[in-house]
Design an enzyme around this catalytic site. Structure first.
Site, short mmCIF file in Angstrom:
data_model
loop_
_atom_site.label_atom_id
_atom_site.label_comp_id
_atom_site.label_asym_id
_atom_site.label_seq_id
_atom_site.Cartn_x
_atom_site.Cartn_y
_atom_site.Cartn_z
N HIS A 54 0.84 -1.20 0.00
CA HIS A 54 0.00 0.00 0.00
C HIS A 54 0.88 1.25 0.00
O HIS A 54 2.11 1.15 0.10
CB HIS A 54 -0.99 0.00 1.16
CG HIS A 54 -0.39 0.09 2.53
ND1 HIS A 54 0.36 -0.93 3.08
CD2 HIS A 54 -0.40 1.08 3.46
CE1 HIS A 54 0.77 -0.58 4.28
NE2 HIS A 54 0.32 0.64 4.54
N HIS A 56 1.49 3.95 1.93
CA HIS A 56 2.08 4.71 3.04
C HIS A 56 3.61 4.73 2.93
O HIS A 56 4.24 3.74 2.57
CB HIS A 56 1.63 4.12 4.37
CG HIS A 56 0.21 4.45 4.70
ND1 HIS A 56 -0.52 3.76 5.64
CD2 HIS A 56 -0.63 5.42 4.22
CE1 HIS A 56 -1.74 4.28 5.72
NE2 HIS A 56 -1.82 5.28 4.87
N ASP A 58 6.06 4.66 4.99
CA ASP A 58 6.91 3.71 5.72
C ASP A 58 6.93 2.33 5.06
O ASP A 58 7.60 1.42 5.56
CB ASP A 58 6.49 3.61 7.19
CG ASP A 58 5.09 3.06 7.39
OD1 ASP A 58 4.21 3.35 6.57
OD2 ASP A 58 4.86 2.34 8.38
N HIS A 59 6.23 2.20 3.93
CA HIS A 59 6.26 0.97 3.13
C HIS A 59 6.85 1.19 1.74
O HIS A 59 7.13 0.23 1.04
CB HIS A 59 4.85 0.39 3.01
CG HIS A 59 4.27 -0.04 4.31
ND1 HIS A 59 4.08 -1.37 4.64
CD2 HIS A 59 3.86 0.66 5.38
CE1 HIS A 59 3.55 -1.44 5.87
NE2 HIS A 59 3.42 -0.22 6.32
N HIS A 111 -7.52 -0.65 5.71
CA HIS A 111 -6.48 0.26 6.22
C HIS A 111 -6.28 1.40 5.23
O HIS A 111 -6.26 2.58 5.60
CB HIS A 111 -5.19 -0.53 6.42
CG HIS A 111 -4.03 0.27 6.87
ND1 HIS A 111 -3.97 0.90 8.10
CD2 HIS A 111 -2.84 0.58 6.25
CE1 HIS A 111 -2.83 1.53 8.23
NE2 HIS A 111 -2.12 1.36 7.12
N ASP A 128 -0.30 -3.85 6.49
CA ASP A 128 -0.92 -3.31 7.70
C ASP A 128 -2.40 -3.69 7.82
O ASP A 128 -3.13 -3.05 8.57
CB ASP A 128 -0.80 -1.78 7.72
CG ASP A 128 0.62 -1.30 7.98
OD1 ASP A 128 1.49 -2.16 8.23
OD2 ASP A 128 0.85 -0.09 7.92
N HIS A 166 4.57 -4.72 11.15
CA HIS A 166 4.92 -3.97 12.37
C HIS A 166 4.99 -4.88 13.59
O HIS A 166 4.26 -5.88 13.68
CB HIS A 166 3.88 -2.88 12.65
CG HIS A 166 3.91 -1.75 11.67
ND1 HIS A 166 4.76 -0.68 11.80
CD2 HIS A 166 3.18 -1.53 10.56
CE1 HIS A 166 4.56 0.17 10.80
NE2 HIS A 166 3.60 -0.33 10.03
#
Length: 254
Positions: A54, A56, A58-59, A111, A128, A166
């Site tokens: 996805h 975001h 941090d990915h 999410h 996530d 995570h």
């Protein structure tokens, strides 16, 4: 093939799929380039593919730097994520270059609306969407969407290994105990998780069989979970989707 957890930020895991040929690998959701490059250099591996679940940061944050060095393809959602070379939709199957691995693409909105997961028995790379003892925040989707995505995972074999992104297990278990204080599996697993974290080791992967026992977001059909949600909401709830929505709101403010 082997899987390795590369740590990033405070609590992210970038999953590295090692072809075990001493040469090639793929990574899932690289948010930071430095820890990936350090691992690749140490083990003299070539990055053959990047898998994105996805949008975001941090990915996705390491895409540009990793592609600049390795020129590898990037597989991800069919949207506007910069750097994606192969845009995927639900039901697609991909052959990972240089690895003996085919992955099925599962759409799992909730999410985020663009969220996908990658599945090859027994591995589920779910980003996530699903965490051990929990699930992601509902930033973009609707409760019915998110609930349906989790139910789709539940239909996979119970020995499926859950590789989420995570290290949230301990905090998720604290919430799960608030929902089901009489669930003895939560106490047992919490002790195991505590030992792992004291040793600075990951609590992942989980299994779908374990999650069915400890994860309140996969247990919305049970009366004990419904009762707890109704007490928290101070109102009656109908179907499991309403229970899920209540739990997600409860967890957001836990």
């Amino acid at each position: 093939m082997q899987l390795h957890a590369i740590r990033a930020f405070d609590d992210n895991y970038i999953w590295l799929i090692d072809a075990s040929d001493g040469k090639h690998c793929a990574v899932v959701d690289p948010g930071q380039a430095a820890p990936v490059l350090e691992y690749l250099d140490k083990h003299q591996l070539t990055l053959s593919a990047i898998l994105i679940t996805h949008h975001h940061h941090d990915h996705t944050g390491a895409i540009d730097e990793l592609v600049a060095r390795f020129g590898c393809p990037v597989f991800g959602p069919h949207n506007n994520i910069a750097g994606i070379t192969h845009r995927l939709e639900d039901g697609d199957t991909i052959k990972v270059p240089d690895l003996p691995l085919e992955l099925a693409v599962l759409a799992c909105p909730g999410h985020t609306l663009d969220h996908i997961a990658f599945y090859a028995e027994p591995w589920l790379f779910c980003g996530d969407t699903l965490f051990s003892a929990g699930c992601g925040r509902m930033f973009e989707g609707e409760p019915k969407q998110f609930f349906s995505s989790l139910q789709r995972f539940r239909q996979l074999p119970e020995d499926t290994l859950v590789y989420c992104a995570h290290e949230y297990t301990a905090a998720n278990l604290a919430f799960a105990k608030a929902v089901e204080p009489d669930n003895h599996m939560l106490d047992k697993h919490s002790q195991w998780v505590q030992k792992k974290r004291q040793q600075d080791m990951p609590t992942l992967p989980s299994t779908l069989a374990l999650e069915a026992e400890i994860n309140p977001f996969l247990r919305c059909h049970l009366q004990s979970v419904k009762d707890a949600a109704q007490i928290h909401a101070q109102t009656s709830l109908g179907d499991p989707v309403e229970v899920f929505a209540c739990l997600r709101n409860w967890k957001d403010n836990f």
